[in-house]
Design an enzyme around this catalytic site. Structure first.
Site, PDB file in Angstrom:
ATOM      1  N   ASP A  87      -2.287  -7.415   7.376  1.00 43.95           N
ATOM      2  CA  ASP A  87      -3.702  -7.171   7.089  1.00 43.95           C
ATOM      3  C   ASP A  87      -4.035  -7.733   5.711  1.00 43.95           C
ATOM      4  OD1 ASP A  87      -2.267  -5.240   5.622  1.00 43.95           O
ATOM      5  OD2 ASP A  87      -3.851  -3.733   5.832  1.00 43.95           O
TER       6      ASP A  87
ATOM      7  N   GLY B 129       0.812  -1.197   0.000  1.00 42.60           N
ATOM      8  CA  GLY B 129       0.000   0.000   0.000  1.00 42.60           C
ATOM      9  C   GLY B 129       0.852   1.256   0.000  1.00 42.60           C
TER      10      GLY B 129
ATOM     11  N   GLU C  53       4.815  -6.022   7.708  1.00 41.60           N
ATOM     12  CA  GLU C  53       4.161  -5.014   8.540  1.00 41.60           C
ATOM     13  C   GLU C  53       4.821  -4.771   9.900  1.00 41.60           C
ATOM     14  OE1 GLU C  53       1.473  -6.124   5.338  1.00 41.60           O
ATOM     15  OE2 GLU C  53       2.645  -7.299   6.763  1.00 41.60           O
TER      16      GLU C  53
ATOM     17  N   GLY D 182      -0.180  -5.226   0.613  1.00 42.25           N
ATOM     18  CA  GLY D 182      -1.384  -5.081  -0.190  1.00 42.25           C
ATOM     19  C   GLY D 182      -1.358  -5.884  -1.471  1.00 42.25           C
TER      20      GLY D 182
END
Length: 362
Positions: free
Chosen positions: A157, A69, A149, A126
């Protein structure tokens, strides 16, 4: 030279294929909110379009499918949230992005038509959300797959905790806590990918998909998966990461005797202590969850909570903004992270919950 800027996602329908090309090659196709919305709209339209038989996801350029992301934008939101003690993080630009991104991840996981993700090159964060839940996941000798992360004070996520929690044994726990990057062989062994196709054959594979169903086309080019170094290390990985706390995991790694385990202990201890503990609880919760949607709902609570934390701001600063690679975590040690610190990440969001349900629950 034209000043017209190309779209960040190329959407094309041709010869029975719905083609999605992430088109930010200079940013290794990092995903932002407008891109997620474009993909979401296309997939929803194609689900009922008889002219689309198979969906194919690729990335422009030579470096990777998707590096993750847009974390610089997340850093700005996180700074604002911390400065203002913001309690409305779900309504921030990042909160809104994650909502639509996770809805997209869930749609990919249950897409009614064959969805082929070409995971060539770098596939992080992502990018895993766009590919790891696909029906057909292709890796090449250039693939480098991971969930980085905890290194920026965040928690896996995009449905990543679902994939990590369902990897054989404790391979996923190792990848999550160390941010280890998986090779093609590792990704297949860990359940993040299905087939190995050498990168030189990807153009021919894409051509074959025009005239064949996905299974037939992939079978023409798939080769045996490369050896997985993760699987080679599975003895100490399973023994060490099966512990119930991060502290005990680190203790087992440090005393196992394998040099690779000692290196893993150092890798774990360099990450955000609170992110490590939240990640471990997230993985154990995902392992017991009924479906991907339940996990995404949990991840949304955790991501929104992360936005108001010191460690997310500091982690992105150290790794991406200033690049000094010297984050000052707070709390600074695992021992200083309290149960209340961890609980705060899982607090309900009231009417701001993501609220995904599996089809059988609707």
């Amino acid at each position: 030279m034209s000043d017209v800027q190309e779209p960040e996602v190329l959407i094309e329908k041709r010869d029975g294929l719905g083609l999605i090309t992430l088109n930010r090659p200079r940013a290794i196709n990092a995903l932002n909110h407008p891109m997620a919305l474009v993909i979401l709209d296309a997939l929803r339209a194609w689900a009922a379009d008889d002219e689309v038989r198979t969906v194919v996801l690729t990335g422009a350029g030579e470096r990777g499918l998707c590096a993750g992301g847009d974390i610089v934008a997340i850093h700005n939101d996180a700074k604002n949230a911390v400065a203002q003690a913001d309690t409305a993080a779900a309504d921030s630009p990042s909160g809104k992005f994650w909502r639509d991104e996770y809805i997209l991840n869930a749609l990919i996981g249950r897409y009614p038509k064959p969805y082929v993700a070409v995971m060539d090159g770098i596939v992080m964060g992502g990018g895993v959300g766009l590919s790891g839940h696909a029906r057909h996941r292709i890796v090449t000798e250039r693939s480098m797959v991971g969930m980085p992360e905890t290194g920026i004070g965040f928690i896996p996520d995009v449905g990543g905790t679902w994939l990590l929690a369902h990897a054989p044994g404790e391979l996923g726990t190792h990848v999550a806590l160390t941010t280890a990057r998986m090779s093609a062989g590792d990704a297949i062994a860990a359940g993040f990918a299905d087939h190995f196709v050498p990168s030189e054959h990807i153009p021919a594979l894409l051509e074959a998909l025009r005239d064949n169903d996905a299974d037939t086309a992939i079978a023409k080019f798939a080769q045996p998966a490369p050896v997985s170094e993760l699987v080679v290390q599975k003895r100490w990985i399973d023994a060490c990461y099966s512990a119930d706390t991060v502290e005990e995991i680190v203790n087992r790694l440090e005393t196992d005797g394998a040099p690779e385990a000692a290196k893993a202990a150092q890798d774990v201890l360099s990450k955000s202590p609170v992110a490590l503990k939240v990640t471990l609880r997230s993985l154990r919760g995902a392992r017991a969850a009924a479906n991907l949607e339940e996990v995404l709902n949990q991840e949304y609570r955790v991501s929104v909570a992360s936005l108001g934390t010191h460690d997310l701001v500091e982690g992105i600063r150290a790794q991406v903004i200033d690049k000094d690679r010297n984050p000052q975590w707070s709390p600074a040690t695992l021992a200083e992270v309290t149960g209340a610190d961890v609980d705060a990440y899982f607090a309900g969001l009231g009417d701001k919950e993501l609220g995904l349900t599996a089809p059988e629950e609707q």
